[in-house]
Design a protein around this motif. Sequence first.
Motif, PDB file in Angstrom:
ATOM      1  N   PRO A 252       0.828  -1.211   0.000  1.00 47.79           N
ATOM      2  CA  PRO A 252       0.000   0.000   0.000  1.00 47.79           C
ATOM      3  C   PRO A 252       0.857   1.253   0.000  1.00 47.79           C
ATOM      4  CG  PRO A 252       0.043  -0.959   2.186  1.00 47.79           C
ATOM      5  CD  PRO A 252       0.747  -1.931   1.290  1.00 47.79           C
ATOM      6  N   ARG A 253       0.277   2.334  -0.527  1.00 48.94           N
ATOM      7  CA  ARG A 253       0.997   3.594  -0.638  1.00 48.94           C
ATOM      8  C   ARG A 253       0.944   4.362   0.677  1.00 48.94           C
ATOM      9  NH1 ARG A 253       0.958   3.978  -6.430  1.00 48.94           N
ATOM     10  NH2 ARG A 253       1.866   1.936  -6.907  1.00 48.94           N
ATOM     11  N   ALA A 254       2.019   5.133   0.923  1.00 45.71           N
ATOM     12  CA  ALA A 254       2.107   5.967   2.116  1.00 45.71           C
ATOM     13  C   ALA A 254       2.847   7.247   1.740  1.00 45.71           C
ATOM     14  CB  ALA A 254       2.845   5.233   3.233  1.00 45.71           C
ATOM     15  N   PRO A 255       2.543   8.371   2.400  1.00 45.06           N
ATOM     16  CA  PRO A 255       3.149   9.650   2.036  1.00 45.06           C
ATOM     17  C   PRO A 255       4.672   9.646   2.014  1.00 45.06           C
ATOM     18  CG  PRO A 255       1.307  10.026   3.512  1.00 45.06           C
ATOM     19  CD  PRO A 255       1.506   8.537   3.450  1.00 45.06           C
ATOM     20  N   GLU A 256       5.298   8.868   2.904  1.00 45.61           N
ATOM     21  CA  GLU A 256       6.767   8.858   2.938  1.00 45.61           C
ATOM     22  C   GLU A 256       7.374   8.283   1.655  1.00 45.61           C
ATOM     23  OE1 GLU A 256       5.253   5.538   5.764  1.00 45.61           O
ATOM     24  OE2 GLU A 256       4.789   7.638   5.301  1.00 45.61           O
ATOM     25  N   GLN A 257       6.578   7.573   0.858  1.00 46.74           N
ATOM     26  CA  GLN A 257       7.095   7.018  -0.399  1.00 46.74           C
ATOM     27  C   GLN A 257       7.397   8.097  -1.439  1.00 46.74           C
ATOM     28  OE1 GLN A 257       3.773   4.213  -0.917  1.00 46.74           O
ATOM     29  NE2 GLN A 257       5.279   2.561  -1.071  1.00 46.74           N
ATOM     30  N   LEU A 258       6.865   9.298  -1.255  1.00 47.85           N
ATOM     31  CA  LEU A 258       7.111  10.378  -2.212  1.00 47.85           C
ATOM     32  C   LEU A 258       8.591  10.746  -2.302  1.00 47.85           C
ATOM     33  CD1 LEU A 258       3.951  10.691  -1.767  1.00 47.85           C
ATOM     34  CD2 LEU A 258       4.296  13.102  -2.303  1.00 47.85           C
ATOM     35  N   LEU A 259       9.365  10.366  -1.285  1.00 48.84           N
ATOM     36  CA  LEU A 259      10.797  10.677  -1.287  1.00 48.84           C
ATOM     37  C   LEU A 259      11.657   9.463  -1.609  1.00 48.84           C
ATOM     38  CD1 LEU A 259      10.961  13.008   1.858  1.00 48.84           C
ATOM     39  CD2 LEU A 259      10.807  13.665  -0.550  1.00 48.84           C
ATOM     40  N   ARG A 260      11.024   8.337  -1.919  1.00 45.44           N
ATOM     41  CA  ARG A 260      11.773   7.135  -2.259  1.00 45.44           C
ATOM     42  C   ARG A 260      12.386   7.264  -3.653  1.00 45.44           C
ATOM     43  NH1 ARG A 260      13.591   3.373   0.741  1.00 45.44           N
ATOM     44  NH2 ARG A 260      13.169   1.831  -0.873  1.00 45.44           N
ATOM     45  N   PRO A 261      13.566   6.665  -3.887  1.00 40.60           N
ATOM     46  CA  PRO A 261      14.206   6.785  -5.199  1.00 40.60           C
ATOM     47  C   PRO A 261      13.334   6.320  -6.356  1.00 40.60           C
ATOM     48  CG  PRO A 261      15.742   5.879  -3.589  1.00 40.60           C
ATOM     49  CD  PRO A 261      14.408   5.941  -2.919  1.00 40.60           C
ATOM     50  N   GLU A 262      12.569   5.230  -6.171  1.00 40.33           N
ATOM     51  CA  GLU A 262      11.738   4.729  -7.267  1.00 40.33           C
ATOM     52  C   GLU A 262      10.601   5.700  -7.596  1.00 40.33           C
ATOM     53  OE1 GLU A 262      10.434   2.456  -3.475  1.00 40.33           O
ATOM     54  OE2 GLU A 262      12.288   3.258  -4.375  1.00 40.33           O
ATOM     55  N   PHE A 263      10.073   6.373  -6.564  1.00 35.29           N
ATOM     56  CA  PHE A 263       9.031   7.381  -6.799  1.00 35.29           C
ATOM     57  C   PHE A 263       9.622   8.565  -7.559  1.00 35.29           C
ATOM     58  CE2 PHE A 263       6.079  10.754  -6.131  1.00 35.29           C
ATOM     59  CZ  PHE A 263       4.844  10.185  -5.859  1.00 35.29           C
ATOM     60  N   LEU A 264      10.780   9.033  -7.114  1.00 37.64           N
ATOM     61  CA  LEU A 264      11.422  10.180  -7.754  1.00 37.64           C
ATOM     62  C   LEU A 264      11.846   9.858  -9.192  1.00 37.64           C
ATOM     63  CD1 LEU A 264      13.588  11.448  -4.762  1.00 37.64           C
ATOM     64  CD2 LEU A 264      11.432  12.410  -5.604  1.00 37.64           C
ATOM     65  N   ALA A 265      12.221   8.603  -9.433  1.00 39.73           N
ATOM     66  CA  ALA A 265      12.594   8.199 -10.797  1.00 39.73           C
ATOM     67  C   ALA A 265      11.386   8.273 -11.727  1.00 39.73           C
ATOM     68  CB  ALA A 265      13.163   6.783 -10.783  1.00 39.73           C
ATOM     69  N   ALA A 266      10.227   7.805 -11.231  1.00 41.26           N
ATOM     70  CA  ALA A 266       9.002   7.890 -12.033  1.00 41.26           C
ATOM     71  C   ALA A 266       8.613   9.345 -12.259  1.00 41.26           C
ATOM     72  CB  ALA A 266       7.874   7.136 -11.337  1.00 41.26           C
ATOM     73  N   ARG A 267       8.785  10.174 -11.238  1.00 40.69           N
ATOM     74  CA  ARG A 267       8.442  11.589 -11.375  1.00 40.69           C
ATOM     75  C   ARG A 267       9.347  12.278 -12.394  1.00 40.69           C
ATOM     76  NH1 ARG A 267       8.130  16.783 -10.330  1.00 40.69           N
ATOM     77  NH2 ARG A 267       6.312  17.607  -9.212  1.00 40.69           N
TER      78      ARG A 267
END
Length: 303
Positions: A252-267
Amino acid sequence: MTKLDLPNYKDQSPEVKARFDDLKQRDVILDVKHLGKIFDSAKGPVTALEDINFQVHRREFVTVIGPSGCGKSTLIRTLAGLESATSGEVLLEGAAVSGPGPDRGMVFQGYTLFPWLTVKKNATFGLRNQGVSAVEAESEALEWINLVGLEKFAEVYPDQLSGGMKQRVAIARALAAKPRILLMDEPFGALDAQTRSKMQAYLLEIWRHIDITILFITHDLDEAIYLADRILVLDAHPGRVSELIEVPVSRPRAPEQLLRPEFLAARQRLDELIHPPGQGDEEVGKLNMLRFANVGEEVQPQN
């Protein structure tokens, strides 16, 4: 590693890869084939959508994003049957879409609630239009009102609700008709950042507990990644599919994932697609500047 020392956005952990392997085995709910839409204008035909092709699987969450003029709203209105396609076809569980129907729920950015009806009556509206008895419609609507956490507000009118609460009523009303897919056109776009974040959490929690497929239009890059299994990225003028991205972030998604490398790579990848380097730079020099001093008068910089 790519620039900013991020992983490749296509890299997937074993957990994420297993999720996509499972997703691709599910039934196809929505099948869009060579969809095109041309509007007439005073200057001649305008192509809004051109050769759009994609599929959405059962219980998948797909977000759609793209620059202004890419046809996001035209696409979702066509999927809902509110616009007719110029070419191609839209299939919902194998049946051609030719107009609006209860198999598709719709939630807009505007709350679209009837101000003279209570929360409960708003939620029953679609059911009553389908011929469901008043008793059954009320019972069904109350279940959905409870699910979105508004059971204490069932007899309240829309003008007594906050923006986020109004959207929760709109979602409950759409889901009460038990559609096969929920179509959402920037539903959180008018909300403040804090309320928007809460609504994202509400929506993910609802989606996690019921058998519903969601296609969600947004202009927010973080929202597109945070909510989705896959992201449909559109080009503009005309609207075409640029890329269909598998989000490399676990659930499941959580706000702290916004700073994860995989999230930032997609962004980073979304930013590259929607705001290519150099795009719009030529317009900066063309801005008409408002003068606050006479021509030739030197303006002293502030210290």
